[in-house]
Design a protein around this motif. Structure first.
Motif, PDB file in Angstrom:
ATOM      1  N   GLN A   4       0.817  -1.217   0.000  1.00 22.47           N
ATOM      2  CA  GLN A   4       0.000   0.000   0.000  1.00 22.47           C
ATOM      3  C   GLN A   4       0.850   1.266   0.000  1.00 22.47           C
ATOM      4  N   VAL A   5       1.994   1.228   0.670  1.00 24.01           N
ATOM      5  CA  VAL A   5       2.833   2.426   0.704  1.00 24.01           C
ATOM      6  C   VAL A   5       3.438   2.736  -0.660  1.00 24.01           C
ATOM      7  N   ASP A   6       3.375   1.785  -1.591  1.00 15.05           N
ATOM      8  CA  ASP A   6       3.919   1.996  -2.931  1.00 15.05           C
ATOM      9  C   ASP A   6       2.906   2.629  -3.885  1.00 15.05           C
ATOM     10  N   PHE A   7       1.652   2.663  -3.495  1.00 17.16           N
ATOM     11  CA  PHE A   7       0.611   3.172  -4.384  1.00 17.16           C
ATOM     12  C   PHE A   7       0.855   4.631  -4.792  1.00 17.16           C
ATOM     13  N   PHE A   8       1.066   5.504  -3.819  1.00 18.71           N
ATOM     14  CA  PHE A   8       1.219   6.930  -4.143  1.00 18.71           C
ATOM     15  C   PHE A   8       2.482   7.226  -4.950  1.00 18.71           C
ATOM     16  N   PRO A   9       3.647   6.660  -4.608  1.00 17.19           N
ATOM     17  CA  PRO A   9       4.814   6.907  -5.461  1.00 17.19           C
ATOM     18  C   PRO A   9       4.619   6.372  -6.884  1.00 17.19           C
ATOM     19  N   THR A  10       3.925   5.246  -7.016  1.00 19.87           N
ATOM     20  CA  THR A  10       3.676   4.684  -8.351  1.00 19.87           C
ATOM     21  C   THR A  10       2.751   5.603  -9.148  1.00 19.87           C
ATOM     22  N   MET A  11       1.670   6.043  -8.530  1.00 22.09           N
ATOM     23  CA  MET A  11       0.737   6.935  -9.232  1.00 22.09           C
ATOM     24  C   MET A  11       1.384   8.280  -9.549  1.00 22.09           C
ATOM     25  N   VAL A  14       3.300   7.758 -12.648  1.00 20.96           N
ATOM     26  CA  VAL A  14       2.412   7.630 -13.805  1.00 20.96           C
ATOM     27  C   VAL A  14       2.011   9.005 -14.336  1.00 20.96           C
ATOM     28  N   ILE A  15       1.749   9.954 -13.437  1.00 21.20           N
ATOM     29  CA  ILE A  15       1.323  11.286 -13.896  1.00 21.20           C
ATOM     30  C   ILE A  15       2.481  12.287 -13.955  1.00 21.20           C
ATOM     31  N   ASN A  16       3.712  11.764 -13.879  1.00 16.99           N
ATOM     32  CA  ASN A  16       4.911  12.605 -13.990  1.00 16.99           C
ATOM     33  C   ASN A  16       4.972  13.687 -12.916  1.00 16.99           C
ATOM     34  N   SER A  17       4.699  13.299 -11.703  1.00 19.93           N
ATOM     35  CA  SER A  17       4.721  14.225 -10.588  1.00 19.93           C
ATOM     36  C   SER A  17       5.674  13.692  -9.524  1.00 19.93           C
ATOM     37  N   GLU A  18       6.060  14.559  -8.613  1.00 16.06           N
ATOM     38  CA  GLU A  18       6.941  14.126  -7.531  1.00 16.06           C
ATOM     39  C   GLU A  18       6.244  14.323  -6.198  1.00 16.06           C
ATOM     40  N   LEU A  19       6.479  13.380  -5.301  1.00 17.37           N
ATOM     41  CA  LEU A  19       5.978  13.495  -3.933  1.00 17.37           C
ATOM     42  C   LEU A  19       7.105  14.012  -3.052  1.00 17.37           C
ATOM     43  N   PRO A  20       6.783  14.788  -2.040  1.00 17.78           N
ATOM     44  CA  PRO A  20       7.831  15.156  -1.084  1.00 17.78           C
ATOM     45  C   PRO A  20       8.373  13.885  -0.422  1.00 17.78           C
ATOM     46  N   ALA A  21       9.658  13.825  -0.170  1.00 17.60           N
ATOM     47  CA  ALA A  21      10.292  12.632   0.392  1.00 17.60           C
ATOM     48  C   ALA A  21       9.630  12.190   1.688  1.00 17.60           C
ATOM     49  N   PRO A  25       7.913   7.874   3.074  1.00 17.44           N
ATOM     50  CA  PRO A  25       9.346   7.574   3.116  1.00 17.44           C
ATOM     51  C   PRO A  25       9.704   6.132   2.767  1.00 17.44           C
ATOM     52  N   ASP A  26       8.792   5.184   2.978  1.00 16.25           N
ATOM     53  CA  ASP A  26       9.094   3.783   2.681  1.00 16.25           C
ATOM     54  C   ASP A  26       8.544   3.323   1.335  1.00 16.25           C
ATOM     55  N   GLY A  27       7.828   4.195   0.643  1.00 18.43           N
ATOM     56  CA  GLY A  27       7.211   3.798  -0.619  1.00 18.43           C
ATOM     57  C   GLY A  27       8.180   3.883  -1.781  1.00 18.43           C
ATOM     58  N   ARG A  28       7.905   3.085  -2.807  1.00 17.91           N
ATOM     59  CA  ARG A  28       8.709   3.133  -4.029  1.00 17.91           C
ATOM     60  C   ARG A  28       7.786   2.991  -5.236  1.00 17.91           C
TER      61      ARG A  28
END
Length: 129
Positions: A4-11, A14-21, A25-28
């Motif tokens: 589940q922690v990988d969902f947001f970094p993956t999405m 997909v939309i060419n956006s960056e999440l704040p670190a 922190p554990d997602g990829r």
């Protein structure tokens, strides 16, 4: 292993956006896996029980750290997954985690316990074995 922690970094990928670190922190991102450019795989997964006990899963092995929490919920008789000396399961052969084999494979338990300790301290940077 997609979590589940990988969902947001993956999405975000997909939309060419960056999440704040600090957001996840554990997602990829698994976008390369979804696109067939890479094979899935997370070196290990760390789980936390409601009582704060940690477990680490690597491949078919699951190690649960020792805990002083009650082993059985006294009102219902339900096993809580707490073990005074820790636990080790081969979840490939025993997915219900019924057979604690920590005494049979102490070297695997020690290796996973060390990896869990290093991860907790933010120091683990090794590879799966």
């Amino acid at each position: 292993m997609f979590s589940q922690v990988d969902f947001f970094p993956t999405m975000a990928s997909v939309i060419n956006s960056e999440l704040p670190a600090e957001a996840v922190p554990d997602g990829r991102s698994y976008v390369d896996v979804l696109m067939g450019k890479d094979v899935p795989g997370c070196e290990y997964i760390i789980q936390q029980s409601l009582r704060g006990t940690l477990a680490i899963i690597e491949g078919e092995w699951k190690y649960i750290e020792p805990s002083d929490a009650p082993e059985i919920q006294k009102n219902t008789g339900i096993e809580l997954g707490s073990y005074k000396t820790g636990a080790l399961f081969n979840i490939g052969n025993d997915p219900s985690e019924r057979n604690n084999i920590i005494d049979e494979y102490p070297e695997i338990a020690e290796r996973l316990a060390a990896k869990l300790k290093e991860s907790r301290a933010g120091q683990y940077r090794g590879t799966a074995q």
